[in-house]
Write an enzyme that holds these catalytic residues in place. Structure first.
Site, mmCIF file in Angstrom:
data_model
loop_
_atom_site.group_PDB
_atom_site.id
_atom_site.type_symbol
_atom_site.label_atom_id
_atom_site.label_comp_id
_atom_site.label_asym_id
_atom_site.label_seq_id
_atom_site.Cartn_x
_atom_site.Cartn_y
_atom_site.Cartn_z
ATOM 1 N N ARG A 268 -8.193 36.676 31.089
ATOM 2 C CA ARG A 268 -7.124 36.193 29.993
ATOM 3 C C ARG A 268 -6.077 37.328 29.713
ATOM 4 O O ARG A 268 -5.145 37.199 29.099
ATOM 5 C CB ARG A 268 -7.859 35.700 28.661
ATOM 6 C CG ARG A 268 -8.678 36.935 27.902
ATOM 7 C CD ARG A 268 -9.760 36.183 26.945
ATOM 8 N NE ARG A 268 -10.732 35.799 27.680
ATOM 9 C CZ ARG A 268 -11.705 35.004 26.985
ATOM 10 N NH1 ARG A 268 -11.685 34.735 26.031
ATOM 11 N NH2 ARG A 268 -12.703 34.456 27.851
ATOM 12 N N LYS B 197 -21.428 42.642 34.879
ATOM 13 C CA LYS B 197 -22.420 41.494 34.942
ATOM 14 C C LYS B 197 -24.021 41.794 35.699
ATOM 15 O O LYS B 197 -23.911 42.830 36.530
ATOM 16 C CB LYS B 197 -21.766 40.516 36.146
ATOM 17 C CG LYS B 197 -20.269 39.904 35.586
ATOM 18 C CD LYS B 197 -19.917 38.835 36.556
ATOM 19 C CE LYS B 197 -18.370 38.726 36.088
ATOM 20 N NZ LYS B 197 -18.569 37.487 35.090
ATOM 21 N N ASP C 175 -13.114 34.389 41.703
ATOM 22 C CA ASP C 175 -12.562 34.697 40.428
ATOM 23 C C ASP C 175 -11.050 34.782 40.456
ATOM 24 O O ASP C 175 -10.347 34.840 39.766
ATOM 25 C CB ASP C 175 -13.204 35.760 39.804
ATOM 26 C CG ASP C 175 -13.394 35.702 38.416
ATOM 27 O OD1 ASP C 175 -12.920 34.634 37.836
ATOM 28 O OD2 ASP C 175 -13.185 36.871 37.545
ATOM 29 N N GLU D 59 -11.683 39.754 31.136
ATOM 30 C CA GLU D 59 -10.495 40.274 31.636
ATOM 31 C C GLU D 59 -9.500 39.386 31.984
ATOM 32 O O GLU D 59 -8.327 39.464 32.106
ATOM 33 C CB GLU D 59 -10.783 41.106 32.828
ATOM 34 C CG GLU D 59 -10.971 40.731 34.222
ATOM 35 C CD GLU D 59 -12.106 39.569 34.324
ATOM 36 O OE1 GLU D 59 -12.128 38.602 35.150
ATOM 37 O OE2 GLU D 59 -13.275 39.715 33.658
ATOM 38 N N ASP E 200 -14.942 40.278 40.489
ATOM 39 C CA ASP E 200 -15.163 40.663 39.160
ATOM 40 C C ASP E 200 -16.480 41.084 38.879
ATOM 41 O O ASP E 200 -17.350 40.430 38.862
ATOM 42 C CB ASP E 200 -14.948 39.530 38.054
ATOM 43 C CG ASP E 200 -15.065 39.766 36.592
ATOM 44 O OD1 ASP E 200 -15.088 40.949 36.450
ATOM 45 O OD2 ASP E 200 -15.208 38.690 35.824
ATOM 46 N N LYS F 204 -4.671 32.917 37.756
ATOM 47 C CA LYS F 204 -5.559 34.180 37.776
ATOM 48 C C LYS F 204 -6.054 34.558 39.222
ATOM 49 O O LYS F 204 -6.477 33.998 39.777
ATOM 50 C CB LYS F 204 -6.466 33.866 36.701
ATOM 51 C CG LYS F 204 -7.839 34.839 36.713
ATOM 52 C CD LYS F 204 -9.015 34.456 35.953
ATOM 53 C CE LYS F 204 -10.327 35.405 35.933
ATOM 54 N NZ LYS F 204 -11.559 34.979 35.585
ATOM 55 N N ASP G 108 -15.593 41.956 30.458
ATOM 56 C CA ASP G 108 -15.799 40.869 31.368
ATOM 57 C C ASP G 108 -15.114 39.721 31.197
ATOM 58 O O ASP G 108 -14.869 38.744 31.659
ATOM 59 C CB ASP G 108 -17.023 40.646 31.450
ATOM 60 C CG ASP G 108 -17.677 39.594 32.672
ATOM 61 O OD1 ASP G 108 -16.897 39.585 33.608
ATOM 62 O OD2 ASP G 108 -18.622 38.895 32.458
#
Length: 461
Positions: free
Chosen positions: A315, A241, A252, A313, A234, A229, A311
């Site tokens: 996956r 967030k 991230d 995202e 993010d 990933k 949030d």
């Protein structure tokens, strides 16, 4: 970063490693001056406790490093590394009753303790001490693990202002070029043309175009595919967030950084396998083109996904990359991601939870983890929770309501895009919250050394 051990033929000073149980007998064998010095400084051989032994000319003749007790050692990885930073520059060699496993941990910990992220500092670190490789240790393997870990840490530690999708691509291509690997990159609107719609949907709101990075290396042996990933920052998207939740979001892309570090280890050791690495690299930003809550996306695999939280995202981009990876039916497919806070609640920041249905692969990994000083913990693909990721209006829900079993439901979501039988998913943290031995506060790799150590059994190399 190129690391090295000290020249075995060069002069070096002894670094005596002494456990609590052996302290009295070891101290009795030293000179009166050394015994008096240790008594005066209160040396008790606690794990990582260091004392420099003075030379007659006022310099440092040697050093003694506590090895603690067996009970304390069991509670600490790289415990000797607590004392390494107190050593003056120069070459050192270990002495003491260390088992082969302890000697390898000491050598690896020595290298890892030397990591420093100084890109933004005016003051550069002082020269570091160097260690002679203990007898019987595999220098190539230890160096490869340390150098791969340094790459992972450096990438995670770099702020998103200097490591967006473009910069991650440059790092990825540089890694590939170093080892003669083949690469390809799909950027921006081309993601739609190449049927990678969810990677595009997550990254389209950012002026820094989303992309899919691919590396291929090796022409013999079993096929191993790694997917990481690469969310370079993010914000949470429209489900933004809170500010406190964004403070660590430069990390991230820790899954991408970790598979890149692992890929470096594999290529540096020239393992007999065919390696493929896929990194979807995006920034989850906010603009008029951002994906919205309750949008329904159609994935590469054809499954539809209701976006119930922008949030969640990671996956989504992994799903398209996994579907692409799965089309070649590799012998082993591994995904790594800083995916859920639920995993942190479950096992904390130090353990790397993983999921697999393949028992031999799980057993190989669990046996390898302590050897590599890289702890992992198995969590289940729990079948009864499958209904939680089925929203009714679409095939899948990217963020089930209720808040329970978040790491498991995320893993089940990813598994829907994989048919390769030997699949393993890691939900890592990628960050050390406070300084630990050989692991300074900041970015850290998790699971890569365990996987590397388990590969001979997993792939029967």
């Amino acid at each position: 970063m190129a690391l090295s051990f000290a020249d075995p033929a060069a002069p070096s000073r002894p670094l005596h490693v002494v456990a609590v149980d052996d302290l009295a007998s070891w101290r009795a064998g030293q000179s009166d001056a050394v015994q008096a010095w240790l008594a005066a400084t209160g040396f008790e051989a606690g794990l990582g406790e260091l004392r420099l032994i003075p030379a007659p000319d006022g310099g440092v003749a040697a050093a003694v490093l506590g090895h603690g007790t067996a009970a304390i050692r069991a509670r600490s990885r790289f415990g000797l590394a607590r004392g390494y930073k107190g050593l003056p520059a120069g070459d050192w060699h270990l002495t003491g009753a260390l088992s082969p496993a302890q000697a390898e941990e000491a050598a690896l910990g020595f290298l890892l303790a030397g990591y420093s992220f100084d890109r933004y500092r005016k003051t550069k670190p002082a020269p570091q001490p160097r260690l002679k490789l203990p007898e019987g240790c595999d220098a190539a393997r230890i160096l490869a693990m340390a150098e791969g870990e340094f790459l992972t840490r450096r990438l995670i530690d770099t702020p998103a202002s200097d490591l967006g999708p473009q910069e991650l691509e440059e790092e990825f291509l540089a890694l590939a070029a170093r080892f003669g690997a083949e690469t390809s990159v799909i950027r921006g609107e081309d993601l739609l043309a190449q049927n990678l719609p969810m990677i595009h949907a997550v990254g389209r709101a950012s002026p820094r175009a989303p992309r899919l990075l691919e590396l291929r290396w090796g022409s013999r042996g079993p096929k191993l595919t790694l997917v990481g990933k690469g969310v370079c920052f993010d914000t949470g998207g429209l489900d933004i967030k809170p500010s406190a939740g964004m403070l660590l979001m430069k990390k991230d892309m820790g899954g991408a950084a970790t598979v890149m570090g692992l890929a470096q280890m594999i290529m540096q050791l020239d393992l007999p396998l065919r390696l493929r690495v896929l990194v979807p690299a995006v920034e989850n930003a906010i603009s008029g083109s951002a994906m919205r809550p309750r949008d329904i996306l159609t994935s590469r695999k054809g499954l539809t996904v209701e976006v119930n939280n922008t949030d969640a995202e990671g996956r989504l981009i992994l799903a398209d990359a996994l579907a692409l990876a799965d089309e070649e039916t590799p012998d082993v497919l591994i995904s790594m991601a800083t995916l859920t806070g639920a995993a942190r609640v479950a096992v904390g920041p130090d353990l790397a939870p993983f999921f697999t249905d393949d028992e031999p692969m799980a057993e190989a990994l669990q046996a390898a983890a302590p050897v590599a000083c890289d702890p992992v913990w198995r969590l289940p693909f729990w079948q009864p929770y499958e209904a939680m990721i089925e929203p009714g209006i679409a095939d899948l829900d990217n963020a089930p309501s209720g808040g329970f079993a978040g790491s498991i439901t995320a893993a089940l979501f990813l598994r829907r895009f994989v048919e390769t039988p030997r699949y393993m998913h890691f939900d890592i943290y990628g960050h050390t919250p406070a300084d630990q031995p050989a692991r300074p506060k900041g970015g850290v790799g998790q699971g890569a050394r365990a996987i590397l150590t388990a590969l001979p059994r997993i792939l029967a190399l």
